[in-house]
Scaffold this active site. Structure first.
Site, PDB file in Angstrom:
ATOM      1  NE  ARG A  20      61.460   2.523 -18.582  1.00 27.18           N
ATOM      2  CZ  ARG A  20      61.055   1.290 -18.858  1.00 27.18           C
ATOM      3  NH1 ARG A  20      60.965   0.877 -20.094  1.00 27.18           N
ATOM      4  NH2 ARG A  20      60.767   0.439 -17.897  1.00 27.18           N
ATOM      5  CG  ASN A  38      64.976   1.920 -18.880  1.00 26.14           C
ATOM      6  OD1 ASN A  38      64.908   3.099 -18.568  1.00 26.14           O
ATOM      7  ND2 ASN A  38      64.479   0.961 -18.119  1.00 26.14           N
TER       8      ASN A  38
END
Length: 94
Positions: A20, A38
């Site tokens: 990320r 996520n």
């Protein structure tokens, strides 16, 4: 400048590998706005907005990810632009 948007789902070893944050850094380098988070099922979801050229580069990068990631699938679909002005790492979708 024409802007487009893509929603993506990335599968593989993409959680716990800095995916990320690396996505955020790459998006900022390319001038892409949006978000990444996520998912509870182990995938990563993203929303990307930018020029077609920037999105093409970003999509290619999603397949690579950070060094320790092992991406097995990237599914992207065209969506409407939301007019986002930055790129954020969002909380996991539990």
């Amino acid at each position: 400048m024409d802007r487009a948007a893509r929603r993506g789902l990335i599968s593989g070893r993409v959680q716990g590998v800095y995916y990320r944050e690396s996505t955020r850094q790459q998006a900022q380098r390319l001038g892409v706005t949006g978000w990444v988070r996520n998912l509870a099922d182990g995938r990563v979801e993203c929303h990307l907005e930018g020029s077609l050229e920037a999105l093409t580069h970003m999509e290619r990068w999603l397949w690579q990810g950070p060094t320790v990631a092992q991406v097995t699938e990237v599914m992207l679909e065209e969506v409407a632009c939301e007019g986002l002005i930055d790129f954020q790492v969002r909380r996991a979708d539990a």
